[in-house]
Design a protein around this motif. Structure first.
Motif, short mmCIF file in Angstrom:
data_model
loop_
_atom_site.label_atom_id
_atom_site.label_comp_id
_atom_site.label_asym_id
_atom_site.label_seq_id
_atom_site.Cartn_x
_atom_site.Cartn_y
_atom_site.Cartn_z
N PRO A 1 50.94 40.65 58.84
CA PRO A 1 49.65 39.26 58.78
C PRO A 1 50.29 38.64 57.22
N SER A 2 49.90 37.59 57.43
CA SER A 2 51.17 37.08 56.15
C SER A 2 50.17 36.35 55.09
N ARG A 3 50.60 36.09 54.37
CA ARG A 3 49.66 36.25 52.67
C ARG A 3 48.38 34.30 53.10
N PRO A 4 47.62 34.61 52.74
CA PRO A 4 46.77 33.57 52.79
C PRO A 4 47.25 31.97 51.90
N PRO A 5 46.77 31.06 53.35
CA PRO A 5 47.05 29.85 53.08
C PRO A 5 46.75 28.91 51.53
N THR B 1 14.66 31.54 45.08
CA THR B 1 15.55 32.17 46.53
C THR B 1 16.61 30.82 46.76
N GLU B 2 15.71 29.41 46.98
CA GLU B 2 16.72 28.67 47.17
C GLU B 2 17.43 28.20 45.90
N THR B 3 16.65 28.45 44.75
CA THR B 3 17.62 28.48 43.08
C THR B 3 18.98 29.07 43.16
N LEU B 4 18.65 30.33 43.93
CA LEU B 4 20.20 31.07 43.28
C LEU B 4 20.96 31.14 44.43
N ARG B 5 20.27 30.40 45.63
CA ARG B 5 21.97 29.56 46.53
C ARG B 5 22.53 28.30 46.22
N LEU B 6 21.80 27.88 45.28
CA LEU B 6 22.07 26.29 44.84
C LEU B 6 22.96 26.74 43.45
N HIS B 7 22.64 27.67 42.46
CA HIS B 7 22.80 27.85 41.31
C HIS B 7 22.78 29.36 41.39
N PRO B 8 23.97 30.67 41.89
CA PRO B 8 24.04 31.50 40.89
C PRO B 8 24.69 31.46 40.06
N PRO B 9 23.62 32.55 38.82
CA PRO B 9 24.25 32.91 37.36
C PRO B 9 25.49 33.31 37.13
N ASN B 10 26.00 33.85 37.90
CA ASN B 10 27.91 33.85 38.24
C ASN B 10 28.50 33.33 39.39
N PRO B 11 29.52 32.15 38.93
CA PRO B 11 29.78 31.42 41.27
C PRO B 11 30.31 32.39 41.17
N PHE B 12 31.11 33.10 40.50
CA PHE B 12 32.79 34.55 40.83
C PHE B 12 32.52 35.74 41.03
N LEU B 13 30.97 36.06 40.62
CA LEU B 13 30.59 37.23 40.95
C LEU B 13 31.58 37.98 39.40
N ILE B 14 31.85 39.63 39.39
CA ILE B 14 32.88 40.36 39.19
C ILE B 14 33.82 40.16 39.44
N PRO B 15 35.09 39.72 38.99
CA PRO B 15 36.84 39.60 39.55
C PRO B 15 36.90 40.92 39.77
N ARG B 16 37.38 41.42 41.12
CA ARG B 16 38.20 42.24 41.48
C ARG B 16 39.86 42.50 41.56
N LYS B 17 40.42 43.50 42.22
CA LYS B 17 41.68 43.67 42.20
C LYS B 17 41.91 44.67 43.01
N ALA B 18 43.47 43.69 44.35
CA ALA B 18 43.32 44.20 44.94
C ALA B 18 44.32 45.98 44.32
N PHE C 1 45.24 38.11 56.81
CA PHE C 1 45.38 37.33 56.37
C PHE C 1 46.31 39.16 54.80
N LEU C 2 47.31 39.18 54.93
CA LEU C 2 48.31 39.63 53.47
C LEU C 2 47.57 39.20 51.88
N VAL C 3 46.33 40.58 51.55
CA VAL C 3 46.21 39.95 50.21
C VAL C 3 47.06 41.60 49.37
N PRO C 4 48.41 40.84 48.74
CA PRO C 4 48.87 41.84 48.19
C PRO C 4 48.31 42.59 47.04
N GLU C 5 48.69 43.76 46.35
CA GLU C 5 48.42 44.64 45.65
C GLU C 5 48.50 43.97 44.42
#
Length: 536
Positions: free
Chosen positions: A51-55, A388-405, A414-418
């Motif tokens: 797999p290649s890295r994401p574009p 529900t429609e408000t939460l669809r258009l305006h999620p309180p945290n648009p990126f949720l909580i950042p994660r790490k591989a 696609f390959l997501v590197p460590e």
């Protein structure tokens, strides 16, 4: 003789060359036959490609050192959503010294939040979080999902705070605090004072949680009142929402070029001090009792349960763990609710037909001259669709909580590197044109007949995340937000004004500001020349 010898020599040479050419021809023919057979076998078998890295945007668009940070700008959820339309739902880009992978479709979100959750459950720590030691050892959202501590704190949240039984037992508290919200607005209206809707709803959310945890109010609607916990919470959330260069360049975090570490430490220490004072007072009060309180007593709150846990023989939970647990609880459960109510009110004001539908539904169920009750909420299908429609258009945290591989992983080929930072763009997923028609239009009717509890289960909208790390407070939010919103709609006649002149719905400012949550750039105020119900 000479001629004869020459001919014999030439004949000898020909006899020598012919077998060599024949051998080479045979070898070439054999090679071609083998290649043809091998090719046919390969064509009949599935290809195994690395797999290649994401574009993503080419590096030539980046600047030295900062990479592509300049591209995302002040509205990164919007900028990255726009880029994902070009580069796809799994996109890679360099932000500072970090490789960042952005997820922007329901299919990719399902892979990250459910299928691969066990290998990307570790959270990417912000520099401000490290400052106060609020990392993997103590912070519930940042604990590894397979650790005993994470399972313990999730169990406490699910059984002692957010279970159906607990929510039913605390509905009186919620009703009382929402009544106080309406009373405050009515009194402000009588005095001719404007009210900042989000801030007032923040105080209501704060007091709901503080009464469930500590059996007391920790917020005040009076802006002049000294409320240390409220002010410290505001300070922490403001700092967490600031762009911090140290998050993208870990090598310079010790320099604290923006002064964020010191400011964060000061506000957090004040917050921990408030928690410690409340804990000490409760421990002293418990020790002074002549008879122990029954474990099932109705006047026990969450703090009693936490102290019991700490005092068990062999307990691995100390008071520092409890303070950090409370830190997460109050940060996550206050501003998220208030910003959702504000966005819902803004969308209803911009869509008068939707406001009218919601008002007719609420008035029909509630009747004249009483407050909205918790028991009324299940009878408001249109209002639930509005939320529900408000939460669809305006999620309180648009990126949720950042994660790490935690290791090299594959997401949709696609390959997501460590060690790559992974951002799930909930804002983009809720507006995916392959899933939603009229993606930018506020249309509650699309959710009629769909229960609020289904949010996040189909990955078509993930305002609270999904999978094992889905926000445990979703059950409380989906009771408190509709309660506050229904009460505001029922209790007042709302209109848009620009100064003293009526303004068209299209004139309402919809600009966003991304801090700890995604809120309106210009707060929604009530100017209150509007009418309101009389108190029962």
């Amino acid at each position: 003789m000479i001629v004869v010898r020459r001919k014999r020599h030439e004949l000898t040479m020909k006899n020598t060359i012919a077998p060599a050419v024949l051998l080479m021809f045979s070898f070439l023919l054999t090679y071609l036959l083998l290649a043809a057979v091998t090719s046919r076998r390969r064509s009949s078998a599935p290809l195994r490609l690395v797999p290649s890295r994401p574009p993503g945007p080419p590096r030539c668009l980046g600047w030295p050192i900062i990479g592509l940070l300049h591209i995302i700008g002040k509205a990164p959820h919007l900028s990255l959503a726009t880029l994902s339309r070009v580069y796809g739902p799994v996109m890679s880009l360099r932000l500072g010294s970090l490789t960042t992978v952005v997820i922007s479709s329901p299919e990719a979100a399902r892979e990250v939040l459910r299928t691969l959750d066990h290998v990307i459950s570790a959270q990417a720590f912000s520099e401000t979080v490290r400052t106060i030691g609020h990392q993997e050892d103590v912070s519930t959202p940042r604990l590894p999902s397979m650790s005993p501590h994470w399972r313990l704190w999730r169990k406490i949240l699910e059984t002692k705070l957010f279970s159906r039984k607990c929510l039913d037992a605390t509905k009186t508290i919620r009703s009382k605090k929402v009544k106080e919200l309406i009373t405050f607005i009515v009194e402000s209206c009588e005095r001719g004072e404007a009210v900042e809707i989000a801030r007032a709803c923040f105080v209501t959310s704060l007091n709901v949680i503080s009464n469930v945890v500590f059996s007391t109010d920790l917020g005040s609607y009076d802006q002049m009142a000294s409320m240390e916990l409220r002010d410290s919470l505001f300070g922490v959330m403001k700092i967490m929402g600031k762009p911090n260069l140290a998050n993208y360049f870990p090598s310079i975090e010790h320099l604290d070029l923006q002064g964020i570490r010191e400011e964060m430490k000061l506000c957090s220490e004040r917050l921990f001090s408030v928690f410690q004072g409340l804990i000490d007072a409760r421990v002293a009060e418990r020790s002074s009792r002549t008879e122990p309180r029954d474990a099932y007593s109705s006047d026990r709150d969450l703090l009693d349960s936490l102290i019991d846990l700490n005092q068990e023989d062999g307990s691995e939970v100390d008071m520092n763990d409890i303070k950090h647990f409370l830190y997460d609880l109050f940060i996550a459960g206050t501003e998220t609710n208030s910003t959702t109510v504000e966005w819902a009110m803004v969308e209803l004001l911009r869509n008068p037909d939707a406001m009218a539908n919601a008002k007719v539904e609420i008035n029909f169920i509630v009747g004249p001259n009483r407050y909205v009750r918790d028991s009324d909420l299940l009878q408001f299908p249109y209002l639930q669709a509005v939320v529900t429609e408000t939460l669809r258009l305006h999620p309180p945290n648009p990126f949720l909580i950042p994660r790490k591989a935690e290791s090299d992983i594959e997401v949709l080929g696609f390959l997501v590197p460590e060690n790559a930072q992974i951002l799930v763009n909930a804002w983009a997923i809720g507006r995916d044109p392959s899933v939603w028609e009229d993606t930018g239009r506020f249309k509650p009717e699309r959710f009629l007949g769909r229960e609020l509890g289904s949010i996040g289960k189909d990955f078509e909208m993930v305002p609270f995340g999904a999978g094992r790390r889905m926000c445990p407070g979703i059950s409380l939010a989906l009771r408190l937000v509709p309660h506050m919103l229904a009460s505001l709609i029922y209790s007042f006649e709302w209109s848009i004004e620009n100064g003293k002149d009526y303004a068209a719905p299209a004139d309402l400012d919809m600009n966003e500001t991304l801090g700890l949550t995604l809120h309106k750039a210009s707060p929604l105020y009530s100017d209150f020349t509007a009418s309101f119900i009389s108190s029962p």
